[in-house]
Scaffold this active site. Sequence first.
Site, PDB file in Angstrom:
ATOM      1  CB  SER A  76      -0.933   0.037   1.205  1.00  0.00           C
ATOM      2  OG  SER A  76      -2.061  -0.753   0.945  1.00  0.00           O
ATOM      3  CE  LYS A  86      -3.924   0.887  -1.130  1.00  0.00           C
ATOM      4  NZ  LYS A  86      -4.493   0.433   0.163  1.00  0.00           N
ATOM      5  CE1 TYR A 142      -4.925  -0.978  -4.583  1.00  0.00           C
ATOM      6  CE2 TYR A 142      -5.158  -3.353  -4.748  1.00  0.00           C
ATOM      7  CZ  TYR A 142      -5.063  -2.211  -3.981  1.00  0.00           C
ATOM      8  OH  TYR A 142      -5.077  -2.304  -2.609  1.00  0.00           O
ATOM      9  CE1 TYR A 181      -4.630   1.523   4.307  1.00  0.00           C
ATOM     10  CE2 TYR A 181      -3.286   0.248   5.820  1.00  0.00           C
ATOM     11  CZ  TYR A 181      -3.523   0.745   4.565  1.00  0.00           C
ATOM     12  OH  TYR A 181      -2.659   0.454   3.565  1.00  0.00           O
ATOM     13  CB  VAL A 232      -0.191  -5.952   4.053  1.00  0.00           C
ATOM     14  CG1 VAL A 232      -1.413  -5.296   4.645  1.00  0.00           C
ATOM     15  CG2 VAL A 232      -0.336  -6.159   2.561  1.00  0.00           C
TER      16      VAL A 232
HETATM   17  N1  GLN Z   1      -2.213  -5.175  -2.028  1.00  0.00           N
HETATM   18  C1  GLN Z   1      -2.812  -5.090  -0.729  1.00  0.00           C
HETATM   19  C2  GLN Z   1      -4.306  -5.198  -0.852  1.00  0.00           C
HETATM   20  O1  GLN Z   1      -4.831  -4.681  -1.777  1.00  0.00           O
HETATM   21  C3  GLN Z   1      -2.414  -3.782  -0.117  1.00  0.00           C
HETATM   22  C4  GLN Z   1      -2.982  -3.629   1.247  1.00  0.00           C
HETATM   23  C5  GLN Z   1      -2.058  -2.910   2.190  1.00  0.00           C
HETATM   24  O2  GLN Z   1      -0.847  -2.873   2.032  1.00  0.00           O
HETATM   25  N2  GLN Z   1      -2.644  -2.377   3.228  1.00  0.00           N
HETATM   26  O3  GLN Z   1      -4.984  -5.775  -0.052  1.00  0.00           O
END
Ligand code: GLN
Length: 306
Positions: free
Chosen positions: A65, A68, A190, A242, A260
């Site tokens: 993530s 992003k 994505y 989050y 993650v």
């Molecule tokens: N690729 C992971 C997902 O879409 C990214 C989530 C994350 O790093 N919080 O679930």
Amino acid sequence: MSHHYQSILASIRTEVLPLQHDGAVANYIPELMTVPPERFGMHLRTVDGHDFAVGDSDEPFSIQSISKVFALALVVSLVGEKIFKRVGVEPSGSSFNSLVQLEYERGIPRNPLINAGAMVVCDVLIGQLKRPKQELLAFVRQLAQNKRIGFNERVAASEKEFGFRNIALANFLKSFGNIQHDVSDVLDLYFHMCSIEMSCRDLATAFLLFANHGTRPGSTDAVLTKSQTKRLNAVMQTCGFYDEAGEFSFTVGLPGKSGVGGGIVALHPHRYAVATWSPRLNAKGNSVMGMKALELLTTKLGSSIF
Ligand code: GLN
């Protein structure tokens, strides 16, 4: 001040080591479980170009993530702030892949750093770029000054194969008209951006953009305006973790972003960017050792943005 950083990082490493068995590696993306869990790396780079590092700081890992933020920076550099008509800037207070919230809010994701918001950003990038995957990767390589950065196709494929929830989110967005291109193209971008592999050194180098008014230190070409940079930092501060964004502000006090894969990047405007990596996560999906290391950093330095 600078010369203190190395000894501070060394003592942080000693202090977080007892946590190396706490938490669990993300298992909903099977390929991520192939990483040895007892890893810890940390790299701090100052805006004036000094590097300080400990542990596995040069080992590339799945940034997940954290990507992003790169996608958002690229989209803002291309279309400006009109992206925020299709995605909000409020903390979600929910998990990063919540479906319920998207239903309540009629397909406008709370912010660009939850999965649904990042998919809207991907949709805009597809409309703006001829070769979105390659151009996003080139953008990241440029920010990190490292041409070897690439996608991990095995991770992207694993995410696609087991990405039932993300596939649901993308279809949900499409049903509300907030995805204009093919759902499969949006998901392909994505999943690929989440699979980018970078080291703590790469991430700290790349995030200096946000610590340095939107211009890479040493460059004269602004990627983002000062105002855009402040706003992206505000989004990271309020939404980067989050439903643990409050906790990160409370204990660390810097804008940042987690993934993650176990990475966390944070920055102190005008001073430094810092990245940590350790794969075991807490219940909210954030790295246990990384969270603690960054808390110790701002405590030992006696300064956060607050
Ligand atoms: N690729 C992971 C997902 O879409 C990214 C989530 C994350 O790093 N919080 O679930």
